[in-house]
Design a protein around this motif. Sequence first.
Motif, PDB file in Angstrom:
ATOM      1  N   PRO A 193      -2.658  15.025  -2.716  1.00 31.72           N
ATOM      2  CA  PRO A 193      -3.068  14.531  -1.395  1.00 31.72           C
ATOM      3  C   PRO A 193      -4.408  15.125  -0.963  1.00 31.72           C
ATOM      4  CG  PRO A 193      -1.309  16.144  -1.189  1.00 31.72           C
ATOM      5  CD  PRO A 193      -1.463  15.873  -2.645  1.00 31.72           C
ATOM      6  N   GLU A 194      -5.114  14.384  -0.100  1.00 26.25           N
ATOM      7  CA  GLU A 194      -6.406  14.831   0.437  1.00 26.25           C
ATOM      8  C   GLU A 194      -6.205  15.196   1.910  1.00 26.25           C
ATOM      9  OE1 GLU A 194     -10.973  13.160   1.111  1.00 26.25           O
ATOM     10  OE2 GLU A 194      -9.501  12.007  -0.040  1.00 26.25           O
ATOM     11  N   PHE A 195      -6.356  16.452   2.245  1.00 25.50           N
ATOM     12  CA  PHE A 195      -6.081  16.950   3.596  1.00 25.50           C
ATOM     13  C   PHE A 195      -7.335  16.838   4.463  1.00 25.50           C
ATOM     14  CE2 PHE A 195      -2.781  18.859   1.063  1.00 25.50           C
ATOM     15  CZ  PHE A 195      -1.685  18.844   1.900  1.00 25.50           C
ATOM     16  N   THR A 196      -7.153  16.166   5.626  1.00 27.12           N
ATOM     17  CA  THR A 196      -8.216  16.041   6.631  1.00 27.12           C
ATOM     18  C   THR A 196      -7.596  16.192   8.016  1.00 27.12           C
ATOM     19  OG1 THR A 196      -7.910  13.637   6.700  1.00 27.12           O
ATOM     20  CG2 THR A 196      -9.580  14.493   5.173  1.00 27.12           C
ATOM     21  N   GLU A 205       0.834  -1.206   0.000  1.00 32.77           N
ATOM     22  CA  GLU A 205       0.000   0.000   0.000  1.00 32.77           C
ATOM     23  C   GLU A 205       0.866   1.253   0.000  1.00 32.77           C
ATOM     24  OE1 GLU A 205      -3.894  -1.803   2.404  1.00 32.77           O
ATOM     25  OE2 GLU A 205      -2.537  -0.400   3.374  1.00 32.77           O
ATOM     26  N   ASP A 206       1.971   1.223   0.795  1.00 31.95           N
ATOM     27  CA  ASP A 206       2.895   2.375   0.807  1.00 31.95           C
ATOM     28  C   ASP A 206       3.423   2.637  -0.594  1.00 31.95           C
ATOM     29  OD1 ASP A 206       4.497   1.764   4.023  1.00 31.95           O
ATOM     30  OD2 ASP A 206       2.470   2.376   3.479  1.00 31.95           O
ATOM     31  N   LEU A 207       3.843   1.575  -1.265  1.00 36.29           N
ATOM     32  CA  LEU A 207       4.434   1.746  -2.582  1.00 36.29           C
ATOM     33  C   LEU A 207       3.408   2.234  -3.601  1.00 36.29           C
ATOM     34  CD1 LEU A 207       6.677  -1.438  -2.667  1.00 36.29           C
ATOM     35  CD2 LEU A 207       7.401   0.920  -2.378  1.00 36.29           C
ATOM     36  N   VAL A 208       2.154   1.757  -3.463  1.00 35.63           N
ATOM     37  CA  VAL A 208       1.103   2.240  -4.355  1.00 35.63           C
ATOM     38  C   VAL A 208       0.855   3.723  -4.131  1.00 35.63           C
ATOM     39  CG1 VAL A 208      -1.340   2.083  -4.899  1.00 35.63           C
ATOM     40  CG2 VAL A 208       0.000   0.005  -4.639  1.00 35.63           C
ATOM     41  N   VAL A 209       0.825   4.123  -2.844  1.00 32.33           N
ATOM     42  CA  VAL A 209       0.633   5.550  -2.532  1.00 32.33           C
ATOM     43  C   VAL A 209       1.757   6.366  -3.125  1.00 32.33           C
ATOM     44  CG1 VAL A 209       0.602   7.246  -0.657  1.00 32.33           C
ATOM     45  CG2 VAL A 209      -0.744   5.152  -0.465  1.00 32.33           C
ATOM     46  N   TRP A 210       3.018   5.884  -2.955  1.00 35.56           N
ATOM     47  CA  TRP A 210       4.162   6.649  -3.471  1.00 35.56           C
ATOM     48  C   TRP A 210       4.135   6.712  -4.995  1.00 35.56           C
ATOM     49  CZ3 TRP A 210       8.211   5.584  -6.723  1.00 35.56           C
ATOM     50  CH2 TRP A 210       9.200   6.558  -6.767  1.00 35.56           C
ATOM     51  N   SER A 211       3.833   5.550  -5.637  1.00 30.46           N
ATOM     52  CA  SER A 211       3.831   5.547  -7.099  1.00 30.46           C
ATOM     53  C   SER A 211       2.751   6.471  -7.640  1.00 30.46           C
ATOM     54  CB  SER A 211       3.623   4.114  -7.613  1.00 30.46           C
ATOM     55  OG  SER A 211       2.369   3.617  -7.192  1.00 30.46           O
ATOM     56  N   LYS A 212       1.580   6.517  -6.954  1.00 32.15           N
ATOM     57  CA  LYS A 212       0.551   7.469  -7.374  1.00 32.15           C
ATOM     58  C   LYS A 212       1.010   8.902  -7.181  1.00 32.15           C
ATOM     59  CE  LYS A 212      -3.597   4.634  -6.689  1.00 32.15           C
ATOM     60  NZ  LYS A 212      -4.852   4.504  -5.919  1.00 32.15           N
ATOM     61  N   SER A 213       1.804   9.131  -6.129  1.00 23.31           N
ATOM     62  CA  SER A 213       2.274  10.494  -5.860  1.00 23.31           C
ATOM     63  C   SER A 213       3.195  11.003  -6.944  1.00 23.31           C
ATOM     64  CB  SER A 213       2.998  10.542  -4.508  1.00 23.31           C
ATOM     65  OG  SER A 213       4.272   9.940  -4.597  1.00 23.31           O
ATOM     66  N   GLN A 214       3.774  10.088  -7.737  1.00 21.02           N
ATOM     67  CA  GLN A 214       4.675  10.502  -8.805  1.00 21.02           C
ATOM     68  C   GLN A 214       3.911  10.956 -10.048  1.00 21.02           C
ATOM     69  OE1 GLN A 214       8.105  10.562  -8.114  1.00 21.02           O
ATOM     70  NE2 GLN A 214       7.144  10.186  -6.136  1.00 21.02           N
ATOM     71  N   MET A 215       2.602  10.656 -10.087  1.00 23.73           N
ATOM     72  CA  MET A 215       1.808  11.088 -11.232  1.00 23.73           C
ATOM     73  C   MET A 215       1.476  12.559 -11.099  1.00 23.73           C
ATOM     74  SD  MET A 215      -0.681   7.812 -11.974  1.00 23.73           S
ATOM     75  CE  MET A 215      -1.496   7.889 -10.399  1.00 23.73           C
ATOM     76  N   GLU A 216       1.424  13.249 -12.221  1.00 27.32           N
ATOM     77  CA  GLU A 216       1.283  14.704 -12.202  1.00 27.32           C
ATOM     78  C   GLU A 216      -0.075  15.142 -11.648  1.00 27.32           C
ATOM     79  OE1 GLU A 216       4.116  15.514 -16.107  1.00 27.32           O
ATOM     80  OE2 GLU A 216       1.977  16.008 -16.132  1.00 27.32           O
ATOM     81  N   ASN A 217      -1.153  14.360 -11.887  1.00 28.94           N
ATOM     82  CA  ASN A 217      -2.498  14.786 -11.502  1.00 28.94           C
ATOM     83  C   ASN A 217      -2.973  14.173 -10.190  1.00 28.94           C
ATOM     84  OD1 ASN A 217      -2.724  16.288 -13.882  1.00 28.94           O
ATOM     85  ND2 ASN A 217      -3.345  14.480 -15.044  1.00 28.94           N
ATOM     86  N   PHE A 218      -2.063  13.554  -9.424  1.00 29.22           N
ATOM     87  CA  PHE A 218      -2.458  12.939  -8.149  1.00 29.22           C
ATOM     88  C   PHE A 218      -2.083  13.876  -7.008  1.00 29.22           C
ATOM     89  CE2 PHE A 218      -3.797   9.294  -5.788  1.00 29.22           C
ATOM     90  CZ  PHE A 218      -3.147   9.402  -4.577  1.00 29.22           C
ATOM     91  N   LEU A 228      10.822  11.189   2.232  1.00 28.83           N
ATOM     92  CA  LEU A 228      11.120  12.565   1.807  1.00 28.83           C
ATOM     93  C   LEU A 228      10.197  12.996   0.670  1.00 28.83           C
ATOM     94  CD1 LEU A 228      12.933  15.070   1.948  1.00 28.83           C
ATOM     95  CD2 LEU A 228      14.439  13.969   0.298  1.00 28.83           C
ATOM     96  N   ASP A 229       9.967  12.113  -0.320  1.00 28.40           N
ATOM     97  CA  ASP A 229       9.081  12.460  -1.437  1.00 28.40           C
ATOM     98  C   ASP A 229       7.680  12.799  -0.953  1.00 28.40           C
ATOM     99  OD1 ASP A 229      11.106  12.110  -3.187  1.00 28.40           O
ATOM    100  OD2 ASP A 229      10.523  10.123  -3.846  1.00 28.40           O
ATOM    101  N   LEU A 230       7.148  11.949  -0.069  1.00 30.28           N
ATOM    102  CA  LEU A 230       5.786  12.172   0.408  1.00 30.28           C
ATOM    103  C   LEU A 230       5.714  13.411   1.297  1.00 30.28           C
ATOM    104  CD1 LEU A 230       4.637   8.513   1.140  1.00 30.28           C
ATOM    105  CD2 LEU A 230       4.300   9.878  -0.905  1.00 30.28           C
ATOM    106  N   TYR A 257      -0.560   9.528   3.452  1.00 32.70           N
ATOM    107  CA  TYR A 257       0.836   9.963   3.294  1.00 32.70           C
ATOM    108  C   TYR A 257       1.547   9.939   4.642  1.00 32.70           C
ATOM    109  CZ  TYR A 257       0.394  11.625  -1.526  1.00 32.70           C
ATOM    110  OH  TYR A 257       0.255  11.710  -2.878  1.00 32.70           O
ATOM    111  N   LEU A 258       0.887  10.506   5.674  1.00 30.73           N
ATOM    112  CA  LEU A 258       1.521  10.584   6.986  1.00 30.73           C
ATOM    113  C   LEU A 258       1.768   9.188   7.557  1.00 30.73           C
ATOM    114  CD1 LEU A 258       2.575  12.503   9.124  1.00 30.73           C
ATOM    115  CD2 LEU A 258       0.307  12.534  10.162  1.00 30.73           C
TER     116      LEU A 258
END
Length: 701
Positions: free
Chosen positions: A559-562, A544-557, A672-674, A604-605
């Motif tokens: 984060p959702e702040f709550t 799941e961490d890696l999926v989150v990170w890989s999505k974060s590398q996409m230009e249109n992805f 660091l990326d996230l 992310y956190l």
Amino acid sequence: MKPFILLLLLCFCHSIANSRDTDTDLQILQARCDTALGKISGYPENFELAATYGSTGYNMTPESDVGTRATFAFATGVAHYSLMRFDSADIYFDRALTCATAAHNPEIMNAAASALLVLRLQIDTSSDNQRLLGMINAVMDTTENIKARQKGYNGLGNYYYIKSFYATAQNYYTQGIRLNEEIADTSQETALKKELAVQYYNLCKIYLTKKMHDKAISALHQGSRYKNLSQVIQRRYHAAYVDIYTMGERANLDTALHYYRLLEAQADTSSAITSEMVTSNLSLVQYYLSRNEVTQAKPYLQKASVRAASSKMPFLIHQVQHLEGRMAYLEGDYTQAIQLLEQSISVSKKINKGNYLEGLHYLAMAFAGAGKLSQSTACYEQYIATMDTLHMDEQMRLFADMEIRYRTEEKEQEIASMANAQKLNELELKNATRQKYFLIVCLSALGIISLLLYRFYLQKEKNNKKLNDQNHNLDQLNHRLAVANESKARLLGIFSHDLRAPIGHIAQFLRLQKENPGLFTDEKNKEYQHKFTEATDNLLNTMEDLVVWSKSQMENFNPEFTEVAVKHLVDRKIFFFSELIKEKDLRVHNHVDTNLMLKTDINYLTVILRNLMQNALKYSQYQSDLSIAYDKRKLSICNNTYQPIEADSFHEMMKGQTMHSRSNGMGLQLALDLAERLGLRLYFEVHNTRVCAFLEFPPEA
């Protein structure tokens, strides 16, 4: 008035006579210098005399005669280099390059730049490499001089061989040999034949590095027809044959000893110690030690030790110490083995990674034999880490080597295209000349021909503009492709790093259950089923961490702040790592306030906290404290490490400057990326063995 004119005439005649005498003296010095360097067939090298003649000729030559000064300076540099006076060689090679550049002499320019390139790598002063490489390539692109191009190929081959880009070095050596073969067999110049022998020797060293022994022998056989022109080259060839026939599938002790005796016969008549006199003995030592024949290895090791000490060359001394330590270990003298191996690896770490890795291996076994298990474990861990680093460096060099070869081939094609274009332009110029004479006779057709030429020029201009636009678009496309490839390679590296450990745990459990089912009682089976479930959960969370990170590398992805309850999130991570905490008997303190709510992306956190806590737990001392706290918009994770670590090393790992496949460098880079995606600042502070990771949140709006 007449006496004054007569005096001027006498002075003029005297200056002419002095000038002719000077020219004659310089020609004599040049001939003597060439003879001392062994350029004249039948005369052995005498580098001391060559250095004397060369420096004298350089000082006698007028400063305006830069061509002659370049020739003397380069000859003097060669003599000093052969005598291993590297500082003096550097000075004269630099002078030769300066004078040859002023004289527009491409042959000496390439020879001097190539010599400086290799020399400064050997003495570890490589700050000028790019300038020298640029000069060599510039000469190669602009000259048709075969000797200059051959020297350039040889210099580039030496440079990339030292940098361990073996495929590129092999390509340059092969091209240099091809050019030299065209002129060496029919030339009367001994120097060209010697250079060809050296080029085949260099090609042999590359094949030996790649463990291609048959090709190495073939290269030596092809160059052997010229090896007898120089005692220096003879020594190199005999030593190379000893290397080949003491290693790998071509090992043949009788043949190796034959060439060893030839080399020793030369050593008996030589007053100076050369590296071949040491390395040939070390090759035989390695042959016998690989077969545990310590008694047969001792005489050769003793001879190598005496010669290395006499030569005062650090790279030879450390190789001797390395094999002495290995022999001491085989004889059971672990204390002596530890002392010698520690001395050896301090040097091999800088200049020979293979010896360094082998030294760590034997040092770990020597510590174990001496009963010093903690030191043995530390050495073994360092050995594993170094082995992984070397493997990664080798892969990086392979990719870089392929890229350099691609660029080189592309450049050669471009040069060939430019040469064809130049020929076309020359033909066009000849046609224009014919047309000019024809137009003088045929004035009536001048207007029509001028119009045609003008239209041709406009069309050519238009085509050039289109070509430039297409080249610009192609450059942009190549840049985007390079960025995409880099991201793909980075993502695959992180996947292989973060999935290896949890999958390994699951595979280990399944293998144990399959091979030893009788070991599992009901209680043990229940315990291992619980651990297996935790391992699969860890694997799922990591994926799941890696999926989150890989999505974060996409230009249109984005984060959702709550609002996130930080203390609850930290407690979940503590429970997640409960097995590791129990294994190290750690005391974990969560000082985060229960009511603390931060506006951020919880996924992310979660990934960031998991990687930081995993890193802290991995390097924590046994039975130590680990604390998590929040103060002044900073979330801190502090622990006591089992070894001193500098904060800069963590920052380098996060930035991707330092990364090891068995360390958490990739995990830190993921964190660091996230963190940057969330607008957070991640950094480390170290006080002795206490390390604190800080996650700094931006001020509240």
